[in-house]
Structure formats: structure tokens, C-alpha cells
Write an enzyme that holds these catalytic residues in place. Structure first.
Site, PDB file in Angstrom:
ATOM      1  CB  THR A 151      -4.961   1.555   8.993  1.00 60.60           C
ATOM      2  OG1 THR A 151      -4.761   2.601   9.933  1.00 60.60           O
ATOM      3  CG2 THR A 151      -5.915   2.074   7.921  1.00 60.60           C
ATOM      4  CE1 TYR A 199      -2.566   4.120   4.512  1.00 63.74           C
ATOM      5  CE2 TYR A 199      -3.387   5.004   6.601  1.00 63.74           C
ATOM      6  CZ  TYR A 199      -2.817   3.969   5.874  1.00 63.74           C
ATOM      7  OH  TYR A 199      -2.509   2.777   6.499  1.00 63.74           O
ATOM      8  CE1 TYR A 231       4.229  17.526  10.582  1.00 62.90           C
ATOM      9  CE2 TYR A 231       2.471  15.898  10.456  1.00 62.90           C
ATOM     10  CZ  TYR A 231       3.671  16.412   9.984  1.00 62.90           C
ATOM     11  OH  TYR A 231       4.290  15.800   8.921  1.00 62.90           O
ATOM     12  CB  ALA A 249      -0.880   0.025   1.253  1.00 64.08           C
ATOM     13  NE  ARG A 281      -0.459  13.951   9.058  1.00 66.93           N
ATOM     14  CZ  ARG A 281      -0.124  12.754   9.537  1.00 66.93           C
ATOM     15  NH1 ARG A 281      -1.016  12.029  10.181  1.00 66.93           N
ATOM     16  NH2 ARG A 281       1.091  12.266   9.379  1.00 66.93           N
ATOM     17  CB  THR A 283      -1.142   1.710  -4.540  1.00 67.14           C
ATOM     18  OG1 THR A 283      -0.188   2.081  -5.525  1.00 67.14           O
ATOM     19  CG2 THR A 283      -0.603   0.542  -3.728  1.00 67.14           C
TER      20      THR A 283
HETATM   21  P1  NAD Z   1       5.419   0.734   3.940  1.00 66.69           P
HETATM   22  O1  NAD Z   1       5.115   1.998   3.208  1.00 66.69           O
HETATM   23  O2  NAD Z   1       6.611   0.660   4.813  1.00 66.69           O
HETATM   24  O3  NAD Z   1       5.558  -0.465   2.879  1.00 66.69           O
HETATM   25  C1  NAD Z   1       4.683  -0.613   1.791  1.00 66.69           C
HETATM   26  C2  NAD Z   1       5.293  -1.641   0.850  1.00 66.69           C
HETATM   27  O4  NAD Z   1       4.383  -1.823  -0.244  1.00 66.69           O
HETATM   28  C3  NAD Z   1       6.627  -1.212   0.245  1.00 66.69           C
HETATM   29  O5  NAD Z   1       7.547  -2.271   0.258  1.00 66.69           O
HETATM   30  C4  NAD Z   1       6.271  -0.833  -1.190  1.00 66.69           C
HETATM   31  O6  NAD Z   1       7.340  -1.044  -2.113  1.00 66.69           O
HETATM   32  C5  NAD Z   1       5.110  -1.781  -1.463  1.00 66.69           C
HETATM   33  N1  NAD Z   1       4.208  -1.249  -2.493  1.00 66.69           N
HETATM   34  C6  NAD Z   1       3.668  -0.002  -2.564  1.00 66.69           C
HETATM   35  N2  NAD Z   1       2.920   0.104  -3.680  1.00 66.69           N
HETATM   36  C7  NAD Z   1       2.981  -1.091  -4.307  1.00 66.69           C
HETATM   37  C8  NAD Z   1       2.403  -1.594  -5.503  1.00 66.69           C
HETATM   38  N3  NAD Z   1       1.623  -0.828  -6.284  1.00 66.69           N
HETATM   39  N4  NAD Z   1       2.639  -2.878  -5.849  1.00 66.69           N
HETATM   40  C9  NAD Z   1       3.439  -3.668  -5.080  1.00 66.69           C
HETATM   41  N5  NAD Z   1       4.033  -3.234  -3.950  1.00 66.69           N
HETATM   42  C10 NAD Z   1       3.808  -1.959  -3.566  1.00 66.69           C
HETATM   43  O7  NAD Z   1       4.097   0.381   4.718  1.00 66.69           O
HETATM   44  P2  NAD Z   1       3.914  -0.258   6.179  1.00 66.69           P
HETATM   45  O8  NAD Z   1       3.952   0.813   7.176  1.00 66.69           O
HETATM   46  O9  NAD Z   1       4.779  -1.424   6.303  1.00 66.69           O
HETATM   47  O10 NAD Z   1       2.384  -0.742   6.064  1.00 66.69           O
HETATM   48  C11 NAD Z   1       2.064  -2.007   5.497  1.00 66.69           C
HETATM   49  C12 NAD Z   1       0.555  -2.192   5.504  1.00 66.69           C
HETATM   50  O11 NAD Z   1       0.085  -2.133   6.834  1.00 66.69           O
HETATM   51  C13 NAD Z   1      -0.198  -1.135   4.718  1.00 66.69           C
HETATM   52  O12 NAD Z   1      -1.276  -1.749   4.067  1.00 66.69           O
HETATM   53  C14 NAD Z   1      -0.709  -0.179   5.787  1.00 66.69           C
HETATM   54  O13 NAD Z   1      -1.895   0.457   5.392  1.00 66.69           O
HETATM   55  C15 NAD Z   1      -0.926  -1.128   6.937  1.00 66.69           C
HETATM   56  N6  NAD Z   1      -0.794  -0.539   8.298  1.00 66.69           N
HETATM   57  C16 NAD Z   1       0.317   0.180   8.631  1.00 66.69           C
HETATM   58  C17 NAD Z   1       0.447   0.662   9.932  1.00 66.69           C
HETATM   59  C18 NAD Z   1       1.670   1.443  10.387  1.00 66.69           C
HETATM   60  O14 NAD Z   1       1.698   1.924  11.510  1.00 66.69           O
HETATM   61  N7  NAD Z   1       2.698   1.590   9.566  1.00 66.69           N
HETATM   62  C19 NAD Z   1      -0.574   0.417  10.874  1.00 66.69           C
HETATM   63  C20 NAD Z   1      -1.699  -0.307  10.476  1.00 66.69           C
HETATM   64  C21 NAD Z   1      -1.790  -0.801   9.194  1.00 66.69           C
HETATM   65  O1  DAU Z   2      -2.895   4.324  12.960  1.00 63.04           O
HETATM   66  C1  DAU Z   2      -2.277   3.518  12.012  1.00 63.04           C
HETATM   67  C2  DAU Z   2      -1.574   4.379  10.996  1.00 63.04           C
HETATM   68  O2  DAU Z   2      -0.436   4.931  11.650  1.00 63.04           O
HETATM   69  C3  DAU Z   2      -1.148   3.615   9.746  1.00 63.04           C
HETATM   70  O3  DAU Z   2      -2.283   3.158   9.075  1.00 63.04           O
HETATM   71  C4  DAU Z   2      -0.317   4.505   8.816  1.00 63.04           C
HETATM   72  O4  DAU Z   2       0.159   3.747   7.714  1.00 63.04           O
HETATM   73  C5  DAU Z   2       0.856   5.045   9.603  1.00 63.04           C
HETATM   74  O5  DAU Z   2       1.586   5.947   8.788  1.00 63.04           O
HETATM   75  C6  DAU Z   2       0.387   5.761  10.876  1.00 63.04           C
HETATM   76  O6  DAU Z   2      -0.313   6.987  10.544  1.00 63.04           O
HETATM   77  P1  DAU Z   2      -0.071   8.345  11.382  1.00 63.04           P
HETATM   78  O7  DAU Z   2      -0.452   9.478  10.539  1.00 63.04           O
HETATM   79  O8  DAU Z   2      -0.666   8.240  12.732  1.00 63.04           O
HETATM   80  O9  DAU Z   2       1.556   8.235  11.565  1.00 63.04           O
HETATM   81  P2  DAU Z   2       2.704   9.332  11.450  1.00 63.04           P
HETATM   82  O10 DAU Z   2       3.954   8.681  11.931  1.00 63.04           O
HETATM   83  O11 DAU Z   2       2.734   9.999  10.128  1.00 63.04           O
HETATM   84  O12 DAU Z   2       2.277  10.424  12.524  1.00 63.04           O
HETATM   85  C7  DAU Z   2       2.070  10.078  13.879  1.00 63.04           C
HETATM   86  C8  DAU Z   2       1.594  11.348  14.593  1.00 63.04           C
HETATM   87  O13 DAU Z   2       2.688  12.278  14.634  1.00 63.04           O
HETATM   88  C9  DAU Z   2       0.468  12.067  13.881  1.00 63.04           C
HETATM   89  O14 DAU Z   2      -0.416  12.606  14.858  1.00 63.04           O
HETATM   90  C10 DAU Z   2       1.147  13.187  13.119  1.00 63.04           C
HETATM   91  C11 DAU Z   2       2.349  13.520  13.997  1.00 63.04           C
HETATM   92  N1  DAU Z   2       3.548  13.979  13.271  1.00 63.04           N
HETATM   93  C12 DAU Z   2       4.019  13.207  12.246  1.00 63.04           C
HETATM   94  C13 DAU Z   2       5.142  13.575  11.548  1.00 63.04           C
HETATM   95  C14 DAU Z   2       5.653  12.758  10.387  1.00 63.04           C
HETATM   96  C15 DAU Z   2       4.224  15.112  13.683  1.00 63.04           C
HETATM   97  O15 DAU Z   2       3.829  15.796  14.642  1.00 63.04           O
HETATM   98  N2  DAU Z   2       5.360  15.482  12.992  1.00 63.04           N
HETATM   99  C16 DAU Z   2       5.832  14.764  11.927  1.00 63.04           C
HETATM  100  O16 DAU Z   2       6.850  15.193  11.323  1.00 63.04           O
END
Ligand code: NAD
Ligand code: DAU
Length: 349
Positions: free
Chosen positions: A130, A155, A212, A84, A286, A101
Site C-alpha cells: 500500500t 495497519y 470523518y 492481509a 479517525r 496476519t
Molecule cells: P480484503 O480485506 O478485501 O481481503 C483480504 C483477504 O485476505 C480476504 O479474502 C481474507 O479472507 C484474506 N485473509 C485475511 N487474513 C488471512 C489469513 N490470515 N490467511 C489467509 N487469508 C487471509 O483486502 P483488499 O482490500 O482486497 O486488499 C488486498 C491486499 O491489497 C492487502 O494486502 C492490502 O494491504 C493491499 N492493498 C489494498 C488497497 C485497497 O485500497 N483496498 C490498496 C493498496 C493495497
Molecule cells: O491507500 C491505500 C489504502 O486505502 C489501502 O492500503 C487500505 O487497505 C484501504 O482500506 C484504504 O485505506 P483508507 O483508510 O484510505 O480507506 P477507507 O475507505 O477506510 O477511507 C478512505 C477515506 O475516507 C479516509 O480518509 C477515511 C475516510 N472515511 C472512511 C470511512 C470508512 C470517512 O470519512 N468515513 C468512513 O466511514
């Protein structure tokens, strides 16, 4: 032998899921399908890439012909779908790539599964989603599996849309599926656009730490390896057609978490107490910033026995240790388009 295709396996969470499955299940063959966007990095999987039960397939989930061909030639038993676009700030700058995507890509995978699994049993489409699909909370309350969807960023709207498609394919075509909705993950190998690795990287470079708004937004943080074990448990024991919330019962205000991180970094870097915190800079909020997320993971705990394994302070310290020991990884992943992204995102903020 089960053949499982894991999409997005070169990303942050995907690489932890692949590592767990490759090591824990030598009888499974794990195919990592990843387009290697800016967020995907095969360095994340160096320790498992030589395993005989692992293979990598570079490809884009939005390429319908490619996905169809892959399903036609490989008899997959299951899909664990993580690929994603995952960063909220990028979705505000460029919503269409998230629709492409996260929505179209998921629909293409679902179509292939529907076509090639039509008369077969014992298949599973696992969609990793998420907590952001539920919207934003006030001071109290939790998201449960019954909370109505109310996504508020491009998103989260794209992830909500893909969740709906997964359920629609189950309801309409009988596609066996499960969905999990997880809170904010932290740990090693997270791209330094997300809050914690971005702050770690900036502290190392003595750059401003952009908080932020007033830093009062709240997130529920979960150790990424605990997310991977939850996916393992749900994949093997979850009820087909069900949804499971995954969370850490670990809420933090952004400003508090940044202060905690600063104090850990001061100790690790032998800096004076308070030195890193001097870099904290409040910047423009944001757009549409969701106030608070908090997951109620009771169902997963009471039905499948999963719970987080790690105390947050310990996990954060381990995370910092990993980034300090992997400076080359940070340099590599920030050497491409990252600087352009960073300038666009933060320079005029
Ligand atoms: P990430 O951005 O680190 O990794 C995403 C991966 O998907 C990358 O390796 C990228 O190359 C691949 N990708 C993107 N577009 C693609 C495409 N069109 N085809 C094939 N591969 C593609 O993401 P993450 O933080 O590891 O999140 C993974 C999943 O978990 C996502 O679906 C996200 O919504 C979900 N999620 C993330 C969090 C979080 O805190 N990061 C929390 C809950 C759910
Ligand atoms: O809740 C699950 C989600 O958590 C996932 O689905 C998303 O993929 C993942 O990116 C994350 O989303 P958030 O927007 O919560 O994460 P992020 O790390 O971008 O930001 C966390 C918090 O920090 C949010 O309230 C915004 C704030 N922030 C973020 C950044 C990058 C700042 O204050 N400064 C920053 O520079």
C-alpha cells in the site's frame, strides 16, 4: 504450466486478480489460498470457480505447519501475496491481529518460499502493498518509490514491516521478489466497511453518511481492475528486487467524493437531486488520520507502459451499478459480524 499461489484471493482486490489471471492465462494453474475471514467471500469468484485452471485452498497464512505442508507438496512457481487485514479503522481497534496476519503471516510465507525454492531459479514472490507505508503528505508533492517509509497507523506499520521483511529476504537469502505499493482501490466486491461501499449501502438504507472530521482528507483513487492489470504487468515484466508505485493520478477530498457519489445515487434511484447528500453527517475524526496520499506512478508508466484505463466518474458509476444489481451480495456480507463492527465504530461517534 506455471503454478501460482495467490493469497487473499477471496477478498476485494484478490478476486479481481484471480479473475484476470484465470481467464487470461489458461496455461497457468491458479491456487487461491484464503482463510475466508469476514472479508473473504467465495461468492466473489462464482464466475471462475469451475475453471479447470483454478482451485481453492482454505487456510491461514499464520499457520506455519499448514503453509510448510502446502509448499512441500505443491511445486509453486510464484506467490502473489495479497492476504492481509486491510482496514485502517479495525487496526486502530485491534492492532495485534494486523501484526499477526500482515507481519507474522508474511514472514511464514517468506520462510516457506526460502526453504522450498532454495536451489531453484525462475521463482517470484510478489508482495502487494500500500501507499500508506510512505506516511502522509501536505498540500503538495507525491510519493515516489524513493520516499522514506513513515507508516502512522497500526495497519500501515504492519504493511511497512512486511515490505521490509520481503526486501530483507531478497537481500539476505536472494529470494526473488517484487513489491508494488498502490493507492485506494474502488470497484465491485469491496466490503462495505471502506468509504465508498459503506456510503452506497447507507444511502440505500437512508442511514447517515459518516464523514470523518471535516471531510478534507485526500485520497488517490484507482479502479480495482486497473490495479489487477498493473499487477499482471509487474508480475510478468517487473525487475526482480524492484518496487513499483501504482496510482490513479486521481486525487479527491473525501467530502467531494461523497457528494459526487450522492449525485450519482440520486439519479440511479430516481431521487430528487440533493436528497442523498442530506444524509451527510460529520463525525469524530479517525485517530491519527493521514491527511493526504498521492502516488507518483511514473516509473510503472515509463518502464512497463502501464496506465489507468478508466475515467473516475465512469468507474464510480459502474461501481454503483454493480452494488445496485447485487443487493443479495450486500445482504450476505453484512449479515454476520458486520452489525457489531458498525455499532462499535459509529454509534458513539
Ligand atoms: P480484503 O480485506 O478485501 O481481503 C483480504 C483477504 O485476505 C480476504 O479474502 C481474507 O479472507 C484474506 N485473509 C485475511 N487474513 C488471512 C489469513 N490470515 N490467511 C489467509 N487469508 C487471509 O483486502 P483488499 O482490500 O482486497 O486488499 C488486498 C491486499 O491489497 C492487502 O494486502 C492490502 O494491504 C493491499 N492493498 C489494498 C488497497 C485497497 O485500497 N483496498 C490498496 C493498496 C493495497
Ligand atoms: O491507500 C491505500 C489504502 O486505502 C489501502 O492500503 C487500505 O487497505 C484501504 O482500506 C484504504 O485505506 P483508507 O483508510 O484510505 O480507506 P477507507 O475507505 O477506510 O477511507 C478512505 C477515506 O475516507 C479516509 O480518509 C477515511 C475516510 N472515511 C472512511 C470511512 C470508512 C470517512 O470519512 N468515513 C468512513 O466511514
Amino acid at each position: 504450466m506455471k503454478k501460482i499461489i495467490i493469497t487473499g484471493g477471496a477478498g476485494f482486490i484478490g478476486s479481481h486478480v484471480i479473475r484476470l489471471f484465470v481467464n487470461k492465462y489458461p496455461d497457468y494453474h491458479i491456487v487461491n489460498l484464503d482463510a475466508l475471514t469476514y472479508a473473504g467471500n467465495l461468492e466473489n469468484l462464482r464466475d471462475v470457480e469451475a475453471a479447470t485452471n483454478y482451485s481453492f485452498e482454505r487456510g491461514d497464512i499464520t499457520d506455519e505447519q499448514f503453509i510448510d505442508g502446502l509448499f512441500a507438496t505443491a511445486d509453486f512457481d510464484a506467490v502473489i501475496h495479497l492476504a492481509a487485514e486491510s482496514h485502517v479503522d479495525r487496526s486502530i481497534m485491534d492492532p495485534l491481529s494486523f501484526v499477526k496476519t500482515n507481519v507474522i503471516g508474511t514472514a511464514i510465507l517468506l520462510n516457506a518460499a526460502k526453504k522450498y525454492w532454495a536451489d531453484k531459479t525462475d521463482k517470484l514472490f510478489y508482495h502487494v502493498s500500500t501507499d500508506e507505508v510512505y506516511g502522509s503528505l501536505g498540500e503538495t508533492g507525491f510519493f515516489t518509490e524513493d520516499t522514506p517509509y513513515d507508516p502512522r497507523s497500526p495497519y500501515s506499520a504492519s504493511k511497512a514491516s512486511s515490505d521490509h521483511l520481503v526486501r530483507a529476504y531478497h537481500h539476505t537469502y536472494g529470494l526473488p521478489m517484487v513489491i508494488s505499493n498502490c493507492s485506494n482501490n474502488y470497484g465491485s466486491h469491496q466490503f462495505p466497511e471502506k468509504l465508498l461501499p459503506l456510503m452506497i449501502n447507507n444511502i440505500l438504507q437512508s442511514k447517515p453518511l459518516p464523514v470523518y472530521g471535516k471531510g478534507e482528507n485526500v485520497r488517490d483513487w484507482l479502479w480495482v481492475e486497473d490495479h489487477a492489470t498493473a499487477i499482471d504487468v509487474i508480475f510478468h515484466q517487473g525487475k526482480v528486487g524492484d518496487t513499483y508505485n501504482i496510482g490513479g493520478f486521481n486525487e479527491w477530498k473525501n467530502l467531494d467524493i461523497v457528494h459526487l457519489l450522492c449525485s450519482i445515487m440520486d439519479k440511479k434511484l430516481d431521487r430528487l437531486a440533493g436528497e442523498s447528500a442530506k444524509l451527510i453527517t460529520f463525525v469524530k475524526d479517525r485517530a491519527g488520520h493521514d491527511k493526504r496520499y498521492a502516488i507518483d506512478a511514473t516509473k510503472l508508466n515509463s518502464t512497463l507502459g502501464w496506465k489507468p484505463s478508466l475515467q473516475f466518474e465512469e468507474g464510480l458509476e459502474r461501481t454503483v451499478d454493480w452494488y445496485l444489481a447485487n443487493n443479495t451480495w450486500i445482504e450476505n456480507v453484512t449479515s454476520g459480524s458486520y452489525k457489531k463492527y458498525y455499532n462499535q465504530q459509529y454509534t458513539s461517534r
